[in-house]
Design a protein around this motif. Structure first.
Motif, PDB file in Angstrom:
ATOM      1  N   GLN A  97       6.240  43.882 -15.206  1.00 11.18           N
ATOM      2  CA  GLN A  97       5.125  43.895 -16.003  1.00 11.18           C
ATOM      3  C   GLN A  97       4.225  44.859 -17.244  1.00 11.18           C
ATOM      4  O   GLN A  97       3.779  44.102 -18.017  1.00 11.18           O
ATOM      5  N   ASP A  98       4.418  45.633 -17.111  1.00 10.25           N
ATOM      6  CA  ASP A  98       3.802  46.864 -17.710  1.00 10.25           C
ATOM      7  C   ASP A  98       4.441  46.415 -19.343  1.00 10.25           C
ATOM      8  O   ASP A  98       3.832  47.120 -20.742  1.00 10.25           O
ATOM      9  N   LEU A  99       5.703  46.445 -19.149  1.00 13.93           N
ATOM     10  CA  LEU A  99       6.562  46.455 -20.252  1.00 13.93           C
ATOM     11  C   LEU A  99       6.916  45.069 -21.028  1.00 13.93           C
ATOM     12  O   LEU A  99       6.138  45.167 -22.258  1.00 13.93           O
ATOM     13  N   LEU A 100       6.606  44.743 -20.489  1.00 12.94           N
ATOM     14  CA  LEU A 100       6.104  42.748 -21.003  1.00 12.94           C
ATOM     15  C   LEU A 100       5.136  42.452 -21.732  1.00 12.94           C
ATOM     16  O   LEU A 100       4.485  42.532 -23.387  1.00 12.94           O
ATOM     17  N   LYS A 101       3.453  42.972 -20.931  1.00 16.82           N
ATOM     18  CA  LYS A 101       2.276  43.213 -22.010  1.00 16.82           C
ATOM     19  C   LYS A 101       2.319  44.069 -23.186  1.00 16.82           C
ATOM     20  O   LYS A 101       1.956  43.917 -23.968  1.00 16.82           O
ATOM     21  N   LEU A 113      -3.693  41.400 -26.998  1.00 17.16           N
ATOM     22  CA  LEU A 113      -3.352  41.980 -25.863  1.00 17.16           C
ATOM     23  C   LEU A 113      -3.839  41.055 -25.167  1.00 17.16           C
ATOM     24  O   LEU A 113      -3.819  41.052 -23.436  1.00 17.16           O
ATOM     25  N   GLY A 114      -4.577  39.862 -25.140  1.00  9.74           N
ATOM     26  CA  GLY A 114      -5.422  39.324 -24.075  1.00  9.74           C
ATOM     27  C   GLY A 114      -4.377  38.482 -24.189  1.00  9.74           C
ATOM     28  O   GLY A 114      -4.125  37.772 -22.739  1.00  9.74           O
ATOM     29  N   LEU A 115      -3.335  37.884 -25.026  1.00 11.80           N
ATOM     30  CA  LEU A 115      -2.580  37.430 -25.112  1.00 11.80           C
ATOM     31  C   LEU A 115      -1.976  37.293 -23.513  1.00 11.80           C
ATOM     32  O   LEU A 115      -1.062  36.737 -22.764  1.00 11.80           O
ATOM     33  N   GLY A 116      -1.707  39.066 -23.838  1.00 11.47           N
ATOM     34  CA  GLY A 116      -0.604  39.573 -22.738  1.00 11.47           C
ATOM     35  C   GLY A 116      -1.013  39.338 -21.408  1.00 11.47           C
ATOM     36  O   GLY A 116      -0.084  39.121 -20.841  1.00 11.47           O
ATOM     37  N   GLU A 117      -2.361  39.508 -21.082  1.00 14.67           N
ATOM     38  CA  GLU A 117      -2.307  39.322 -19.675  1.00 14.67           C
ATOM     39  C   GLU A 117      -2.807  38.048 -19.602  1.00 14.67           C
ATOM     40  O   GLU A 117      -2.373  38.008 -18.331  1.00 14.67           O
ATOM     41  N   THR A 118      -2.549  37.463 -20.094  1.00 15.34           N
ATOM     42  CA  THR A 118      -2.515  35.573 -19.551  1.00 15.34           C
ATOM     43  C   THR A 118      -1.051  35.324 -19.519  1.00 15.34           C
ATOM     44  O   THR A 118      -1.123  34.828 -18.691  1.00 15.34           O
ATOM     45  N   VAL A 119      -0.693  35.662 -19.986  1.00 11.19           N
ATOM     46  CA  VAL A 119       0.826  35.586 -19.737  1.00 11.19           C
ATOM     47  C   VAL A 119       1.632  36.099 -18.840  1.00 11.19           C
ATOM     48  O   VAL A 119       2.372  35.505 -17.568  1.00 11.19           O
ATOM     49  N   LEU A 120       1.228  37.275 -18.321  1.00  6.33           N
ATOM     50  CA  LEU A 120       1.047  37.511 -16.923  1.00  6.33           C
ATOM     51  C   LEU A 120       1.074  37.410 -15.711  1.00  6.33           C
ATOM     52  O   LEU A 120       1.043  36.779 -14.758  1.00  6.33           O
ATOM     53  N   GLN A 121      -0.161  36.448 -15.658  1.00  2.67           N
ATOM     54  CA  GLN A 121      -0.890  35.317 -15.225  1.00  2.67           C
ATOM     55  C   GLN A 121      -0.144  34.403 -14.806  1.00  2.67           C
ATOM     56  O   GLN A 121      -0.437  33.418 -13.755  1.00  2.67           O
TER      57      GLN A 121
END
Length: 490
Positions: free
Chosen positions: A382-386, A355-363
């Motif tokens: 973005q939502d799909l990737l996360k 979950l934390g990694l998804g946020e970091t990747v988007l950033q």
């Protein structure tokens, strides 16, 4: 003497795997004599030690010291403090009592003698002359013992014998004036020097040990098997499970599968060790000495699969243009490694990390695109990737399964034919981790190759019973490889 590594492996028994649980169940009468049990434990210990020296190039001893906050550490500290306080009390008497000090000097002399090489003829003679225990006892009787003079000679001798890494510790001894503190530190440094000598000897003998390792380990295991005939039960179950899986795979590939190959069964069995249930106690006995190494490789493999899965998903949603931006892939991989480190032990930890990694990747994606005047990623992507990244915790996740199968094929190809016959072109995400994957494959292949060479004669009769009906002989090549004939895997 060459410098020794400080980051040496601990020599405590807990760091060496045991082939057998030798303790009888509570309340059970002993089934073997004490001497037989001690002989068996000694055999297991020697086998483990030889195996570690051969396979672990960084293996070395260092003095064992229990953690200071443990019960053992506290008890050890109390006993040592009591001993040195007693010595201090004796030396502070009027006249001083040197009875314990003389015993310590004799022990120092013995340790120094053990550090001498055959070429140290003059030094040995000088040591006998200066630390002449009869003369020292006469000096004690006449009140003429000079501890600091003897300590000065001992320190000079230590300086001539120690490895360069111990020079600062030996020099620090010259600044000590309190005789009790001086003797205590002399023993501490001598303990380090003894470990250095052992490690120097191991490194000197290692090439010769490697040459004899296969026959030695095979003979030692046979001794264990003679005393404990059930020592191949878990190995048999391990190979039987691999044979069943190989038969099912062969059936899926062909309507009329041919008899399974012993080599294919062994390779499948070894591959299963990378995904072994860490809580299972039924680990094959013949691979038990490498369990820690194989578990570490399995954890690293899981992290590589997750890392490649994240790269694949990010590439699919963001396109190759983002991946081609300078420094983006490096930052992305670093973030994946840091955030997923240690998350393999528990499912809940992996969920939270993803979950934390998804946020970091988007950033990272947003920063990379904005820094190059590119269009931002649409919100739905973005939502799909996360969401896709957060779903990677599931073992049956299609992306994770796909990457896992590709990695399995890569490692399987390395076992079957080495670098020349590796799997076809890797997909982009796996090419990004190809160096780490190849390093993992080489380490895994070395363990497998050595294990097959040593234990092949023990695997062969098991595989014959599993794969071939009575009276039917297996092919010559598979028979030789099952019995441990070295193949081209390095």
């Amino acid at each position: 003497m060459p410098n020794q590594r400080d980051e040496a492996a601990d020599d405590s028994p807990a760091d060496l795997p045991c082939l057998e649980k030798l303790d009888s169940p509570t309340g059970s009468p002993p089934t073997v004599s004490l001497s037989s049990r001690m002989e068996l434990e000694n055999c297991v210990s020697n086998l483990n030690l030889a195996h570690e020296i051969v396979l672990n190039k960084d293996f070395c001893f260092k003095p064992r010291s229990p953690p200071t906050d443990s019960l053992e550490g506290r008890v050890t500290e109390m006993v040592h403090r009591a001993f040195w306080d007693s010595l201090r009390e004796q030396l502070n008497n009027n006249p001083p009592n040197y009875s314990h000090a003389v015993i310590l000097l004799q022990e120092v002399k013995t340790i120094l003698q053990s550090l001498l090489l055959p070429a140290h003829v003059r030094l040995r003679s000088q040591l006998d002359e200066v630390l002449d225990m009869e003369l020292i006892q006469q000096e004690v009787d006449h009140g003429a013992l000079d501890l600091h003079r003897l300590a000065g000679y001992i320190i000079s001798t230590m300086a001539s014998l120690c490895a360069p890494v111990r020079d600062p510790a030996v020099r620090a001894l010259r600044d000590l004036r309190d005789p009790v503190e001086l003797l205590r530190e002399i023993f501490h440094v001598l303990g380090l020097m003894k470990a250095d000598m052992v490690n120097f000897t191991i490194q000197s003998l290692r090439p010769h040990l490697v040459q004899q390792a296969v026959q030695y380990e095979r003979a030692k295991f046979q001794q264990i098997l003679d005393k404990q005939p059930a020592s191949l039960d878990d190995t048999t179950a391990w190979l039987q499970a691999a044979a069943s899986e190989e038969a099912s795979a062969a059936t899926a590939r062909s309507d009329s599968p041919s008899p399974d190959s012993p080599t294919a069964v062994l390779n499948r069995a070894y591959m299963s060790l990378l995904h072994w249930d860490v809580h299972s106690q039924k680990y094959p006995e013949t691979v038990l000495m490498d369990r820690a190494r194989l578990d570490a490789l399995g954890q690293r493999l899981q992290m590589l699969v997750l890392e490649a899965s994240v790269l694949l998903l990010t590439n699919a949603q963001c396109g190759g243009a983002v991946f081609s931006l300078q420094g983006f892939v490096g930052k992305l991989r670093q973030s994946v490694t840091v955030l997923l480190e240690g998350s393999h032990t528990r499912e809940a930890d992996l969920k939270g990390a993803l979950l934390g990694l998804g946020e970091t990747v988007l950033q990272l994606v947003t920063q990379a695109v904005s820094g190059h005047d590119g269009a931002s990623l649409p919100q739905e992507k973005q939502d799909l990737l996360k969401g896709q990244i957060s779903e990677l915790w599931k073992h049956n996740n299609p992306v994770r399964t796909l990457i896992g199968e590709r990695v399995q094929s890569f490692l399987q190809a390395m076992l079957q034919g080495g670098p020349a016959k590796r799997s076809p072109e890797l997909p982009t995400p796996l090419r990004l981790v190809s160096a780490e994957l190849a390093e993992l494959g080489n380490a895994f292949g070395q363990i497998v190759h050595f294990n097959r060479t040593v234990f092949g004669p023990f695997y062969a009769p098991i595989l014959r019973k599993l794969l071939f009906p009575p009276g039917e002989a297996e092919s010559g090549e598979d028979s030789r490889q099952a019995e441990g004939e070295p193949d081209n895997l390095r």
